[in-house]
Design an enzyme around this catalytic site. Structure first.
Site, mmCIF file in Angstrom:
data_model
loop_
_atom_site.group_PDB
_atom_site.id
_atom_site.type_symbol
_atom_site.label_atom_id
_atom_site.label_comp_id
_atom_site.label_asym_id
_atom_site.label_seq_id
_atom_site.Cartn_x
_atom_site.Cartn_y
_atom_site.Cartn_z
ATOM 1 N N TYR A 88 0.791 -1.228 0.000
ATOM 2 C CA TYR A 88 0.000 0.000 0.000
ATOM 3 C C TYR A 88 0.824 1.279 0.000
ATOM 4 C CZ TYR A 88 -3.661 -3.322 1.324
ATOM 5 O OH TYR A 88 -4.532 -4.381 1.366
ATOM 6 N N SER B 109 -4.629 -5.835 8.355
ATOM 7 C CA SER B 109 -5.160 -6.296 7.083
ATOM 8 C C SER B 109 -4.083 -7.058 6.310
ATOM 9 C CB SER B 109 -5.717 -5.102 6.303
ATOM 10 O OG SER B 109 -6.559 -5.526 5.263
ATOM 11 N N TYR B 110 -3.747 -6.622 5.083
ATOM 12 C CA TYR B 110 -2.700 -7.319 4.318
ATOM 13 C C TYR B 110 -1.391 -7.344 5.102
ATOM 14 C CZ TYR B 110 -0.333 -9.016 0.080
ATOM 15 O OH TYR B 110 0.355 -9.783 -0.829
ATOM 16 N N TRP C 3 -11.405 -3.278 -3.424
ATOM 17 C CA TRP C 3 -9.985 -3.520 -3.179
ATOM 18 C C TRP C 3 -9.222 -3.689 -4.486
ATOM 19 C CZ3 TRP C 3 -6.202 -7.335 -3.826
ATOM 20 C CH2 TRP C 3 -5.063 -7.205 -3.015
ATOM 21 N N ASP D 278 -15.534 -5.745 11.924
ATOM 22 C CA ASP D 278 -14.481 -5.918 10.923
ATOM 23 C C ASP D 278 -14.794 -7.126 10.053
ATOM 24 O OD1 ASP D 278 -11.828 -5.477 9.718
ATOM 25 O OD2 ASP D 278 -11.393 -7.416 10.629
ATOM 26 N N HIS E 4 -13.188 -2.079 9.948
ATOM 27 C CA HIS E 4 -11.855 -2.273 9.385
ATOM 28 C C HIS E 4 -11.065 -0.966 9.296
ATOM 29 C CE1 HIS E 4 -9.150 -5.112 7.476
ATOM 30 N NE2 HIS E 4 -8.875 -4.237 6.525
#
Length: 576
Positions: free
Chosen positions: A40, A116-117, A165, A257, A292
């Site tokens: 990101y 997250s990722y 996404w 989430d 989230h």
């Protein structure tokens, strides 16, 4: 200790690709190191963390004497190579750990954090193994990428997440191509950028697999070509490899989430099956009233009070100090810390599931007209003696709109706790409401609906939503789920239905913690869609992502209940 900041520090992987990181390291001497890896953009301001963020402030770790390495994943921004989600993260993570051993400022101990990722890359570190890894702190992350992310626990595509996404990731790739001169045509970036500004229309196009805004190619084609939990997804299911995790894990999540169901399940797996006693006994779980993106606890229809936001850096530093520096806290951190909604308080628990959980059946009953909040559907602790049923019509051309829940993108009215009066007046919603409570009822744990159902089609969906009805009429969603009925017996081996035949099925409804206060009522809402949180079922039994709206058919669905077919909402009740 004086720290120095270095930008775009290169690192070569085993196959010759250069990855680049921003590094905060001591000017002299050594320090324990924290690693963050993601696609990101390591320069993004939001990834430096801050108040009401899922990522602690980066400088809080530097001020505490930790070196920090923030690296662009392969193929993202300043790192070379091609980005494909998840594929290279284990090997690249191993190479990062090996690279650290060559740095004279590294003291031999390393941890990792991020949401997250960024949490998934931490599991990659833990599974890949490597020198010095002592602990990881994945926030809002699941190890199963099928039912923990891109698809639901019941097999429906997480449509709004998938479109949003991938639009974001494809836009970043187009921007990178323009900056590097690989392309001079900005049209794709402009198209995707416009879609991100207004993401909901991304979900309207059918067939879903055509995606005229997103374009074709890349990994998304594979995701849509594999709607079942087949070998493609099983190869990416790291939850099956929890036994390889040998370091303590700090799991942090939110009741709203999108990954909370599988994240809590991951914690249970770690407690039971992790590969070391330290991982099994020293892992921790923290869950707040968050989604989230938003960790403030403030929503238009529900405010969880001043206690809702917490300083995540404190949780992280206590955890890392213990496992990277060997500094045990004076008071051991609780194994489980949860925010109990309803009473809006934090509470420490000995384990998960809560040891005194009592799974309780709330039976569905009605006079045959449970449709809408004003219908005659009821929930009762007493098993009904007579038999009955309720029906609704699900039309893919007019699906029930999403009104709250655990999803992305973060659009007001779409995410989190939302007053269900915006949708519960529709005839395609069955509402089963309990009596006005005279005593508080706490529900903490996994929720599910066991329901007898038939339909006029060979496939359709059943959705279920747990709702807290306030004395003033507000109806606030707590958790929900969906079951694509072809997956009623297995996510891997779909089976179509026989129209008109009655099946007993289980709808997984995720997880929550809420006290239903005196004067409130417990309610279950049942329908056939939740769009665009999930894709609309075409009801034909075909490959849904390949079907156009005109190919889809209407389904008449019947919910059966009573003595012969005891449909019931199963709640994890805590009675102290």
């Amino acid at each position: 200790m004086t720290f120095i900041y270095e930008r775009d520090v290169p690192m070569k992987t085993r196959d010759g690709v250069t990855l680049r990181a921003n590094v905060w390291r001591p000017l002299e001497g050594t320090a324990p190191t924290l690693v963050v890896r993601h696609p990101y953009d390591k320069e993004a301001a939001g990834l430096a963390g801050g108040p009401a963020s899922s990522i602690p402030p980066l400088l809080s770790f530097v001020h505490a004497g930790y070196a920090v390495v923030v690296q662009d994943a392969r193929g993202a921004f300043e790192s070379d190579g091609d980005f494909t989600p998840k594929v290279n993260e284990i090997a690249d993570g191993q190479d990062v750990l090996a690279w650290l051993t060559e740095q004279d400022w590294y003291d031999g101990t390393v941890g990792a954090y991020g949401a997250s990722y960024l949490g998934m890359t931490q599991f990659a570190l833990a599974l890949g193994g490597g020198p010095g890894l002592k602990a990881i702190a994945p926030t809002q992350t699941s190890a199963n990428w099928y039912s923990g992310l891109w698809y639901s626990q019941g097999g429906a595509l997480s449509l709004s997440l998938v479109t949003w996404w991938n639009a974001m990731m494809f836009a970043a790739a187009e921007q990178r191509s323009l900056q590097r001169g690989d392309t001079t045509d900005p049209s794709a970036l402009m198209r995707l950028g416009g879609a991100l500004l207004d993401p909901l229309p991304l979900n309207d196009a059918t067939p879903v697999a055509s995606r005229p805004v997103l374009g074709t190619g890349r990994w998304l084609d594979d995701w849509l070509a594999h709607p079942d939990f087949d070998e493609y997804w099983k190869a990416q299911d790291w939850s099956a490899r929890i036994g390889e995790v040998t370091v303590p894990v700090l799991e942090i999540g939110g009741w709203y989430d999108l990954k909370v169901h599988e994240q809590v399940a991951d914690f249970v797996r770690i407690r039971n099956h992790a590969g070391s006693e330290a991982a099994r006994e020293q892992s921790r779980l923290v869950i707040g009233p968050w989604d989230h993106i938003n960790l403030s606890g403030q929503y238009p229809d529900r405010y969880y009070g001043m206690l809702a936001p917490v300083d995540l850096s404190e949780h992280h530093l206590t955890f890392f100090d213990q496992h990277l520096r060997g500094t045990a806290p004076e008071t051991p951190a609780p194994r489980v810390r949860i925010f109990v909604m309803g009473i809006d308080q934090w509470r420490d628990e000995a384990d998960w599931p809560l040891p005194d959980t009592r799974y309780t059946d709330y039976h569905l009953t009605s006079g045959g007209s449970a449709n809408t909040r004003d219908g005659d559907g009821a929930l009762t602790l007493d098993a009904p003696t007579g038999d009955g049923s309720d029906g609704f019509r699900y039309d893919p051309r007019d699906p029930l709109p999403t009104a709250g829940g655990a999803l992305l993108p973060s659009v007001p009215g779409l995410i989190g706790p939302v007053d269900q009066r915006v949708v519960d007046g529709r005839a395609d919603v069955l509402c089963y409401t309990g009596p006005v409570l005279t005593e508080p009822v706490e529900v903490t744990g996994f929720v599910e609906l066991k329901v007898f159902v038939s339909a006029s089609t060979v496939d359709t969906d059943i959705t279920a939503k747990l709702v807290d009805v306030f004395p003033d009429g507000r109806a606030i969603n707590l958790c929900d789920g969906i079951l694509r009925l072809r997956y009623r017996n297995s996510l891997s081996e779909p089976e179509l239905m026989t129209p008109g035949e009655v099946y007993e099925v289980t709808v997984p409804m995720s997880v929550t913690s809420n006290v239903f206060l005196p004067g409130h009522r417990i309610r279950l809402d049942v329908s056939g869609s939740n769009f665009p949180h999930y894709d609309r079922n075409s009801n034909t039994g075909g490959v849904i992502s390949s079907e156009a709206l005109e190919d889809m058919v209407v389904a008449d669905t019947t919910v059966h209940h009573g003595a012969a077919r005891p449909s019931r909402l199963v709640l994890p009740v805590i009675d102290r």
